[in-house]
Design a protein around this motif. Structure first.
Motif, short mmCIF file in Angstrom:
data_model
loop_
_atom_site.label_atom_id
_atom_site.label_comp_id
_atom_site.label_asym_id
_atom_site.label_seq_id
_atom_site.Cartn_x
_atom_site.Cartn_y
_atom_site.Cartn_z
N ASP A 1 0.84 -1.20 0.00
CA ASP A 1 0.00 0.00 0.00
C ASP A 1 0.88 1.25 0.00
N ALA B 1 -6.39 5.82 -0.75
CA ALA B 1 -7.78 5.48 -1.07
C ALA B 1 -7.86 4.06 -1.65
N ARG B 2 -8.94 3.38 -1.36
CA ARG B 2 -9.12 2.00 -1.81
C ARG B 2 -9.04 1.90 -3.33
N ALA B 3 -9.50 2.92 -4.03
CA ALA B 3 -9.49 2.88 -5.49
C ALA B 3 -8.07 2.79 -6.06
N LEU B 4 -7.07 3.24 -5.27
CA LEU B 4 -5.69 3.23 -5.75
C LEU B 4 -4.93 1.97 -5.33
N ALA B 5 -5.60 1.07 -4.63
CA ALA B 5 -4.92 -0.14 -4.15
C ALA B 5 -4.25 -0.92 -5.28
#
Length: 512
Positions: free
Chosen positions: A450, A483-487
């Motif tokens: 991450d 942000a989760r979208a960038l995981a």
């Protein structure tokens, strides 16, 4: 079932097996030396785990041919000992199941994992050694050779004929480490697996080849000899098994040191037996915890009798300018220190609040004062603690930005090892629900891919600009980029980072 105790028609022999990737295997070699000094022949078999740090859920570690080659090496044993930490339980189980029914000797497991979970180990092994093993295993050998039971031997757990557990208390710790011989590097009756189906003699040439591959050996460009000058640790960190072992014995007397003459005699003998040794790696948990006058004595004798570069470990609570100056003058060229986290809240969770940020920066300033005479020090960090918030993790990155250069980071993903306070807490809080996945088959190299861990990766070599690192660790920036979208982006970044670094090094001609 209780191990068979039938009188031996031949002299007793102990076969000791190490599954660790590193052939130093200090515990196995120490026990072998102790048994040989007591007149008990030993045979050492090194079966380096083929997975190394790339752990997966693969219970069958070794090909069948290797096990077939192992059986005759154990055929004349009175007892077979297997050393293991938690991550090597599968190795020990495969070895033990393969030997059962094919040799007469019982199999005894020893090391950290049997010390913490002896009853679990007895689901596979015949005996489990809890705590220090030298005296206990010698007692086992003598009992078996005389046809006597092992159910009353201190430190040894086994099953009685009725299936009940013989849970014996630990004997007092040996306070006189000088009574123990140095570890067994004799190369006599030593064997190793290097691939394929064969077990070959571990000769000095083979030893040199393996030791050359060590991480610090590659860093220094020299072949290292690893030893320990004491046993135990002065600290009680909640993530460390030392704390659990201290609780087993009682903290008083747990930290013990060998005398300087005893250490020097070992190093002189090692150099005579292995002339290729180019540096000494002192792997005590906190070598700097030795008293100042003792360190000064060590340094005087080391300069006069050994004269090789050496490395060691310290802690923020034990580093001082006086100790540092003496050790660097004696030849210390590299050191490692545990930092673990820059978050005061997590420091308290780890029971390291006495080694807070100010204390760590003061120790780092002492270390940095010798930067012109040493390689950059390595500072250990623990990542992926389940109790961390984003802010806790960012505090660690901001702390890295304050570390005086040059330095290296050694980031480790937390493994919640059995017996530690942190593992018990996480299990009680529902944060550790699958030990097989999250402990037994997890390596400290398996860092979560991450954003924050990527910052640690960027800072690992100590060259990333400190101001830029602090800016990247600003809370608003981190919230957006975490942000989760960038995981998927960070997973990709971690996937390509290692191969890209290795390729760049090859292109630059610097080697792997």
């Amino acid at each position: 079932m209780e191990p068979q105790a039938t009188p031996s028609r031949t002299a007793p022999r102990v076969v000791l097996i190490s599954p660790y990737p590193d052939i130093t295997s200090f515990g196995v070699r120490a026990i072998s030396a102790y048994l040989r000094a007591a007149g008990v022949p030993t045979r050492l078999v090194f079966l380096p785990d083929p997975l190394g740090d790339a752990l997966t859920d693969q219970p069958e570690r070794y090909p069948p041919g290797v096990i077939e080659a192992l059986v005759p090496l154990c055929a004349d044993a009175t007892v077979v000992g297997v050393s293991l930490m938690t991550n090597y339980t599968d190795n020990a189980a495969q070895i033990t199941r393969a030997l059962r029914g094919r040799i007469a000797a019982p199999v005894l497991w020893g090391g950290v994992h049997p010390t913490i979970r002896p009853e679990e180990c007895l689901a596979v092994a015949d005996m489990a050694c809890v705590g220090d093993g030298e005296e206990a295993i010698l007692d086992v050998v003598r009992a078996l050779a005389a046809g006597q039971p092992v159910t009353d031997i201190p430190n040894i757990w086994s099953r009685r004929p009725d299936g009940s557990l013989a849970q014996n208390a630990v004997r007092p710790l040996s306070a006189d480490l000088d009574a123990m011989p140095p570890p067994d590097w004799s190369h006599e009756e030593h064997y190793i697996w290097e691939g394929g189906d064969a077990l070959i003699p571990l000769t000095p040439d083979v030893t040199e080849r393996h030791l050359t591959q060590g991480t610090v050996s590659r860093l220094l460009g020299r072949v290292g000899y690893q030893t320990m000058t004491g046993r135990g640790c002065p600290h009680r960190c909640a993530y460390c098994v030392n704390d659990a072992i201290k609780s087993l014995y009682g903290a008083k007397g747990y930290l013990r040191w060998r005398s300087v003459p005893h250490v020097m005699a070992e190093l002189e003998a090692a150099r005579a037996a292995m002339p290729f040794i180019g540096y000494v790696w002192i792997s005590d948990d906190a070598f700097f915890a030795r008293p100042l006058e003792n360190i000064r004595e060590f340094c005087r004798e080391y300069k006069a009798r050994i004269g090789l570069p050496f490395t060691c470990l310290g802690s923020p609570a034990t580093v001082s300018r006086e100790k540092m100056d003496a050790l660097v003058d004696a030849g210390m060229v590299y050191m490692q220190m545990g930092v673990q986290t820059g978050s005061p809240r997590i420091q308290a969770l780890f029971n390291r609040q006495a080694m807070g940020n100010d204390k760590m920066l003061a120790a780092m300033a002492v270390i940095n004062a010798s930067k012109d005479r040493m390689l950059p020090p390595s500072y250990d960090f623990i990542l992926d603690t389940p109790y961390e918030t984003l802010e806790d993790r960012l505090e660690s990155v901001r702390f890295v930005a304050k570390i005086p250069k040059p330095f290296r980071l050694q980031p480790f993903s937390l493994v919640l090892y059995p017996g530690t306070k942190l593992a018990a807490m996480a299990a009680a809080d529902g944060l550790l629900t699958d030990e097989r996945r999250d402990v037994y088959t997890k390596s400290y190299t398996m860092r979560r891919p991450d954003y924050v861990n990527f910052l640690i990766l960027l800072a690992k070599g100590g060259r990333f600009p400190s101001r830029l690192l602090a800016l990247c660790a600003a809370t608003p920036v981190a919230r957006v980029l975490s942000a989760r979208a960038l995981a998927p982006l960070w997973r990709l970044a971690f996937a390509v980072a290692g191969p890209a670094k290795r390729l760049l090094k090859r292109l630059l001609g610097r080697g792997a």
